[in-house]
Scaffold this motif. Structure first.
Motif, mmCIF file in Angstrom:
data_model
loop_
_atom_site.group_PDB
_atom_site.id
_atom_site.type_symbol
_atom_site.label_atom_id
_atom_site.label_comp_id
_atom_site.label_asym_id
_atom_site.label_seq_id
_atom_site.Cartn_x
_atom_site.Cartn_y
_atom_site.Cartn_z
ATOM 1 N N ILE B 19 46.038 40.183 45.827
ATOM 2 C CA ILE B 19 45.456 40.709 44.591
ATOM 3 C C ILE B 19 45.968 39.917 43.388
ATOM 4 N N ALA B 20 47.253 39.607 43.386
ATOM 5 C CA ALA B 20 47.829 38.824 42.283
ATOM 6 C C ALA B 20 47.178 37.443 42.210
ATOM 7 N N LYS B 23 43.613 37.685 40.799
ATOM 8 C CA LYS B 23 43.615 37.983 39.359
ATOM 9 C C LYS B 23 43.621 36.693 38.538
ATOM 10 N N LYS B 24 44.122 35.625 39.155
ATOM 11 C CA LYS B 24 44.207 34.345 38.424
ATOM 12 C C LYS B 24 42.915 33.536 38.560
ATOM 13 N N ASP B 29 38.976 37.583 37.313
ATOM 14 C CA ASP B 29 40.072 37.909 36.401
ATOM 15 C C ASP B 29 39.849 39.180 35.581
ATOM 16 N N ASP B 32 39.823 45.175 37.668
ATOM 17 C CA ASP B 32 41.102 45.891 37.683
ATOM 18 C C ASP B 32 41.653 45.959 39.101
ATOM 19 N N PHE B 33 42.847 46.569 39.208
ATOM 20 C CA PHE B 33 43.570 46.576 40.492
ATOM 21 C C PHE B 33 42.747 47.229 41.601
ATOM 22 N N LEU B 36 39.893 45.018 42.686
ATOM 23 C CA LEU B 36 40.383 43.873 43.454
ATOM 24 C C LEU B 36 40.778 44.308 44.862
#
Lengths: 366, 167
Positions: B19-20, B23-24, B29, B32-33, B36
């Motif tokens: 997920i991190a 996000k990039k 991007d 939201d969490f 994702l």
């Protein structure tokens, strides 16, 4: 610069491949049909319910919650519908099966009378006992068909096994299905991964649309048939209407098979030719409504198979799986056809890399 | 050492890392969490050895790839067999996004230069997402269009213009 070659297989070779894969699949399935059938039925039901469960999962935030709620809703509907529809349907089915020997005797009497009239007009038939032999053959076939009918309808698996096993299998497929699919896909080599994903999607889309179309069409035809049979005063309208709806899903022969029992039963009840004409008109009317109104709205794509191949596929499906086999045979054959198309396109691309133009492109890359 | 009482021991470490990473990626991007996390279930993780081909030029293309670890070299091959390197991408980069919306064949080779782990989003899964979660799918498609538009503008600025003479 194009690296494409001609078609990998000629149309005749493609037909042979379809036939070979289908026959091989049928041989394997026929050995394990008894064990596999609940899983196949469960997989089909789970596949049809998966889009709904996925949406419910996104609303409810958990797959188990979504499946549990779905099962509660389905149980409530079945209990509600069951008391109004299932009980009279089961009662009519039992009464119809009990009445079949009586109908058989009436048909035999009708045949004897008709043949007597024919022999009086054409004495040569009496001289060579043509009609006697024909009558004996028809009697044997009719008796064997009636005795085989219940077994054909439930395909040699007990109803209780289906009622207990299938809901459990569906539940497990709905919960574990997506993760199971991902685990199976991990086994596919990288080289064939994209092709496999695309093939699964296109086969799944086609089968899903076809199956939903079948269900909606069967329900619509069953509803219309039940109403029409009630109006004209036919006995056992619910069970004959449901049989008409189910039989209508079988291409080509289904509508004919569905029409014979109502016509016969109505004629034996009314004992006039006008009854036959009326019932034939009702059946033709139902088919017109089905073909002109229901089918075009329900089906977006067919499985695109030649009619002769469809008949062959139906014969094989009916032999292996009875009514279930007749219904599933065409979509399974369509899926095999799509699989062969995708695999042959992939093979063609890879073979094109071996052509002189292809080698220039790939060069020394391993 | 992670405190077993206070730390979140119930989250799957691999999932958080993925997920991190997502996000990039510019396409994801703005998600939201929770979105994702939902998207992760539609991704396929694939491992490639060094020098293994991910896809070839002119091959039918159906997917976008995000590099989780490793390195990928993108190049095209001219008629005379020489290679023209287009990019070398590292972890966190993405490629192949045009094939999500375009049915044309791949326009270049992609080869792993070392042991590489990729996350693939396939067109078939994106179409399923359109059906199952239209809001999430439309957010992804909008960002995808934005990325492709940005690449096109960049290409317009960098590709030399040819002057044409009209007689």
């Amino acid at each position: 610069m194009s690296t494409k070659t001609g078609p990998l297989f000629t149309p005749f070779q493609k037909l042979l491949i379809y036939l070979a894969s289908f026959i091989l699949g049928c041989v394997v399935v026929s050995y394990f049909a008894r064990i596999l059938m609940p899983f196949v039925v469960g997989l089909i039901v789970a596949y049809l319910l998966t889009p709904l469960v996925d949406r419910m999962e996104s609303w409810l935030g958990g797959r188990l919650r979504a499946v549990a709620l779905l099962y509660l809703a389905v149980t409530a509907v079945l209990v509600g519908v069951g008391s109004f529809v299932f009980r009279p349907m089961v009662n009519q089915f039992v009464a119809l099966v009990r009445s079949l020997p009586g109908y058989l005797n009436s048909v035999q009497h009708l045949i004897v009378t008709s043949f007597g009239t024919l022999e009086a007009k054409f004495p040569i038939l009496l001289e060579y006992h043509v009609l006697d032999q024909l009558q004996a053959q028809m009697g044997m076939v009719a008796k064997e068909s009636i005795h085989a009918l219940p077994g054909f309808l439930v395909s040699s698996m007990s109803l209780i096994t289906y009622l207990l096993l299938v809901p459990l299998i569906v539940f497990l497929f709905l919960i574990e299905g997506p993760e199971l699919k991902r685990k199976m896909l991990r086994l596919v080599p990288n080289k064939y991964f994209e092709m496999t994903i695309y093939m699964m999607y296109s086969i799944g889309s086609q089968i899903g649309r076809y199956l939903w179309g079948l269900i909606v069409e069967a329900a619509a035809v069953a509803g219309l048939s039940i109403s029409a049979f009630f109006v004209v005063g036919l006995e056992y309208p619910i069970i004959l209407g449901v049989l008409a709806g189910v039989a209508n899903t079988i291409p080509y022969v289904g509508p004919v098979l569905a029409a014979l029992p109502p016509i016969l039963i109505f004629y034996l009840k009314m004992n006039t030719l006008d009854a036959v004409y009326l019932m034939v008109a009702v059946v033709i009317g139902l088919q017109i409504v089905d073909n002109l109104l229901i089918k075009p709205f329900v089906y977006s794509k067919s499985v695109d198979l030649p009619p002769l191949f469809v008949i062959f596929v139906l014969l094989v499906g009916g032999t292996i799986g009875g009514v279930g086999g007749l219904v599933c045979a065409v979509p399974i054959a369509g899926a095999l056809r799509l699989a062969v198309i995708h695999v042959s396109e992939d093979i063609r691309f890879r073979l094109s890399l071996n052509s002189p133009e292809g080698r220039k492109i790939i060069g020394g890359v391993p | 050492m992670t405190d077993p009482i206070w730390s979140n021991i119930f989250k799957i470490p691999g999932e958080i890392e993925t997920i991190a990473l997502l996000k990039k990626v510019p396409i994801f991007d703005l998600l939201d969490f929770l979105k994702l996390r939902k998207l992760v279930r539609f991704l396929h993780q694939r491992d490639y050895r060094a020098d293994e081909i991910i896809f070839r030029e002119n091959e039918p293309g159906e997917s976008l790839y995000v590099i989780k670890s490793g390195r990928v070299r993108i190049f095209s091959r001219k008629d005379d067999g020489t290679e023209r390197e287009l990019a070398v991408l590292e972890a966190g980069s993405f490629f192949g996004e045009v094939s999500l919306v375009d049915e044309a064949p791949r326009s270049a080779f992609a080869v792993a230069t070392e042991d590489t782990r990729l996350l693939g989003l396939f067109r078939a899964d994106l179409l399923r997402l359109v059906d199952r979660d239209p809001r999430l799918a439309s957010q992804i498609l909008f960002r995808l269009a934005s990325v492709i538009a940005r690449r096109l503008r960049f290409a317009n600025h960098t590709v030399p213009r040819r002057e044409t003479h009209v007689d």
